[in-house]
Motif scaffolding. Structure first.
Motif, mmCIF file in Angstrom:
data_model
loop_
_atom_site.group_PDB
_atom_site.id
_atom_site.type_symbol
_atom_site.label_atom_id
_atom_site.label_comp_id
_atom_site.label_asym_id
_atom_site.label_seq_id
_atom_site.Cartn_x
_atom_site.Cartn_y
_atom_site.Cartn_z
ATOM 1 N N ASN A 95 -3.597 -2.109 -3.541
ATOM 2 C CA ASN A 95 -2.610 -2.981 -4.623
ATOM 3 C C ASN A 95 -1.513 -3.084 -3.826
ATOM 4 O O ASN A 95 -0.552 -2.165 -3.898
ATOM 5 C CB ASN A 95 -2.893 -2.159 -5.778
ATOM 6 N N SER A 96 -1.439 -4.206 -3.284
ATOM 7 C CA SER A 96 -0.083 -4.553 -2.588
ATOM 8 C C SER A 96 0.950 -4.667 -3.520
ATOM 9 O O SER A 96 2.319 -4.856 -3.065
ATOM 10 C CB SER A 96 -0.031 -5.859 -1.830
ATOM 11 N N ARG A 97 0.912 -4.720 -5.033
ATOM 12 C CA ARG A 97 1.965 -4.801 -5.930
ATOM 13 C C ARG A 97 2.502 -3.483 -6.415
ATOM 14 O O ARG A 97 3.187 -3.643 -7.270
ATOM 15 C CB ARG A 97 1.412 -5.793 -6.977
ATOM 16 N N LEU A 98 2.052 -2.568 -5.994
ATOM 17 C CA LEU A 98 2.561 -1.033 -6.397
ATOM 18 C C LEU A 98 3.486 -0.587 -5.388
ATOM 19 O O LEU A 98 3.387 -0.753 -4.182
ATOM 20 C CB LEU A 98 1.336 -0.025 -6.288
ATOM 21 N N GLN A 102 0.357 3.276 -2.063
ATOM 22 C CA GLN A 102 -0.518 2.171 -1.844
ATOM 23 C C GLN A 102 -1.719 2.980 -0.936
ATOM 24 O O GLN A 102 -1.498 3.300 0.083
ATOM 25 C CB GLN A 102 0.059 1.447 -1.121
#
Length: 215
Positions: free
Chosen positions: A135-138, A48
């Motif tokens: 990108n907090s979804r990685l 991140q």
């Protein structure tokens, strides 16, 4: 880089946030491993990248007669990277340059986006600014812990065993460059099966030689 990764490493920490761990792994570990002879590519998974998130409050903007575009323009102007002026002399001209890039939430909080009744309107009056991930979804996990995963691939034609041995030789130095709170784990080593196959071949050859001598 050729075929599948020859080695996979995972870095975890119980105290450091992933964006900071990602930055540390990228600059201290991946950069060093990529310089090893025979290494073709080092990729980071689950990382991140650190970023600053600005969460605007539309109601506060409207109350001040401003829009999202006004906010975006003010942020862009505060991040200008360009010449600031110049000195012109009879024989030489010099350009004054400076990097105005803002790198943390605290620096962004000082931005003035306008004035009302002579009083400055700061960005904190209309938005929340926080240090966060790009990108907090990685994400990636190792042993049920959030981790940064390094996939190491060799150059075409490079001897996989020699390259892995060079990486393992460098590992103590890499661990020493990281804080004590960072754990480095070896997830995969492609040479494990290759070394086992080589030993089997060596054993078969020795057995064949022994049988020939006995006969």
């Amino acid at each position: 880089p050729a075929d599948a990764p020859i080695m996979t490493l995972a870095m975890t920490s119980d105290t450091l946030p992933l964006p900071k761990l990602q930055d540390m792994v990228d600059t201290r570990v991946a950069a060093k491993i990529s310089q090893i002879q025979g290494v073709g590519l080092v990729t980071i998974s689950g990382g991140q990248r650190p970023a600053v998130r600005i969460q605007a409050n539309p109601t506060a903007l409207a109350n001040l007669g401003m829009s999202i575009d006004d906010l975006r323009t003010a942020i862009g102007n505060a991040n200008v990277n360009g010449a600031k002026g110049s000195f012109d002399g009879p024989a030489r001209a010099s350009t004054i340059d400076a990097n105005d890039q803002l790198r943390s939430a605290d620096e962004y909080k000082q931005i003035i986006i306008g004035y009302q009744n002579g009083a400055p309107i700061r960005i904190t009056d209309v938005a929340d600014i926080v240090d966060a991930a790009e990108n907090s979804r990685l994400a990636a996990w190792a042993n049920a812990k959030p981790a940064i995963v390094l996939n190491i691939q060799r150059q075409p034609g490079a001897n996989v065993i020699e390259v892995v041995d060079r990486i393992k030789t460098l590992m103590p130095q890499l661990r020493a460059s990281l804080p004590a709170s960072v754990q480095v784990q070896q997830l995969t080593d492609r040479t494990t099966t290759i070394r086992a196959s080589v030993k089997d071949v060596e054993f078969e050859l020795l057995l064949a030689v022994a049988l020939v001598v006995m006969v």
